[in-house]
Design an enzyme around this catalytic site. Structure first.
Site, PDB file in Angstrom:
ATOM      1  N   LYS A  47      62.802  63.876  63.044  1.00 57.00           N
ATOM      2  CA  LYS A  47      61.571  63.230  63.820  1.00 57.00           C
ATOM      3  C   LYS A  47      61.419  64.250  64.825  1.00 57.00           C
ATOM      4  O   LYS A  47      60.050  63.988  65.249  1.00 57.00           O
ATOM      5  CB  LYS A  47      62.013  61.930  63.908  1.00 57.00           C
ATOM      6  CG  LYS A  47      61.530  61.339  62.975  1.00 57.00           C
ATOM      7  CD  LYS A  47      61.916  59.461  63.568  1.00 57.00           C
ATOM      8  CE  LYS A  47      61.700  58.449  62.758  1.00 57.00           C
ATOM      9  NZ  LYS A  47      61.874  56.606  63.153  1.00 57.00           N
ATOM     10  N   ASP A  83      56.748  53.624  66.400  1.00 54.58           N
ATOM     11  CA  ASP A  83      57.766  53.206  66.641  1.00 54.58           C
ATOM     12  C   ASP A  83      57.907  51.880  66.925  1.00 54.58           C
ATOM     13  O   ASP A  83      58.214  50.622  66.761  1.00 54.58           O
ATOM     14  CB  ASP A  83      59.325  53.916  65.849  1.00 54.58           C
ATOM     15  CG  ASP A  83      59.528  54.306  65.136  1.00 54.58           C
ATOM     16  OD1 ASP A  83      59.465  54.291  64.073  1.00 54.58           O
ATOM     17  OD2 ASP A  83      60.643  55.693  65.322  1.00 54.58           O
TER      18      ASP A  83
END
Ligand code: NDP
Length: 257
Positions: A47, A83
């Site tokens: 990420k 997220d």
């Protein structure tokens, strides 16, 4: 979940896992540029690794140092993180009650930062942070205070965290404790009052933390909703269409067993 969504949206698209090593990340992104690939999700541990290879990284994702969704803008590859917003959407009606609320976050890793940032953006009043490694919580607190000036951030040990539970409206469990079968709860909820909301980010099993909340009769959520909604937001970025949530939830629950 994504393939079920593509099918429901009548898109002849395919979502595939791409198992690559860290030194293949740049090549994979170059290939994405040249091939008619609409986008990608990025998962642990890449990420943060993808950031330097993207043409544009949205502000929030840059602050997080984390991209979970890549989408195209012409030939350019753009990175964002769904997220935090995925977490907020998973809260349903609780989201309306966040303003000026007080809560506790256990954990200070990538997921904790995304969720804490999203909560801060929603106007919560104060946030206590507790983490096994205090230096990491201190770093997260500093980053939150710099970005969200009106947010009160307190640092507490795990035992202090257990004592302040009666002052909290919600608690988020954002550690990886519970990923493995038999993991203990990272925090005792014995002192919680009945109004406490208990949220565990872990999604693939019922953790000891969440079981404790259930046994005490506390309202609780697992991480399935966050997983669903972060994926739905990715789908919307790639397709420009509204995500078929019901279809996605069913596919997700089937795959989680
Ligand atoms: P990180 O590796 O970045 O952070 C892990 C966190 O867990 C750190 O705070 C770490 O503390 C803590 N931790 C790990 N082991 C222990 C232990 N034995 N005792 C106490 N604390 C421990 O992971 P992420 O932030 O990416 O993920 C955290 C959790 O969130 C995972 O369980 C993951 O499954 C879940 N998640 C859920 C999502 C969803 O969509 N529902 C999305 C992303 C994550 P320390 O700093 O001391 O190492």
């Amino acid at each position: 979940m994504q393939n079920a969504a593509f099918k429901a949206a009548h898109l002849p698209w395919l979502y595939l896992p791409l198992d690559i090593t860290q030194d293949q990340v740049e090549t994979a992104l170059d290939l994405m540029k040249d091939l008619p690939v609409k986008g990608a999700n990025v998962t642990v541990p890449y990420k943060g690794v993808v950031l330097p290879y993207l043409d544009n990284v949205e502000k929030d994702a840059r602050w997080l140092g984390s991209v979970n969704t890549i989408y195209r803008s012409g030939r350019k590859l753009c990175g964002t993180s769904t997220d935090g917003e995925g977490f907020l959407r998973s809260l349903g009606s609780i989201r309306q009650k966040l303003k000026r609320s007080r809560g506790l976050m256990v954990g200070a890793g990538g997921a904790a930062k995304a969720v804490a940032g999203a909560l801060a953006k929603s106007g919560i009043g104060s946030l206590y942070l507790a983490n096994r490694t205090p230096a990491r919580a201190k770093q997260l607190a500093k980053s939150l205070r710099n970005r969200y000036r009106s947010l009160e951030v307190g640092l507490v040990s795990i035992s202090e965290a257990e004592k302040i539970l009666p002052n909290c409206d919600w608690v988020v469990q954002a550690t990886s404790v519970g990923l493995k079968k038999g993991d203990p709860s990272p925090l005792s909820l014995k002192r919680a009052t009945t109004s406490l909301w208990v949220i565990d980010l872990i999604y693939h099993r019922e953790t000891a933390f969440r079981r404790q909340a259930k046994d005490l009769g506390l309202r609780n959520l697992d991480g399935v909703g966050m997983l669903l909604h972060q994926g739905a937001l990715s789908f919307e970025l790639w397709t420009g269409k509204r995500a078929p949530l019901r279809v996605m939830r069913r596919a997700l629950l089937n795959s989680l067993g």
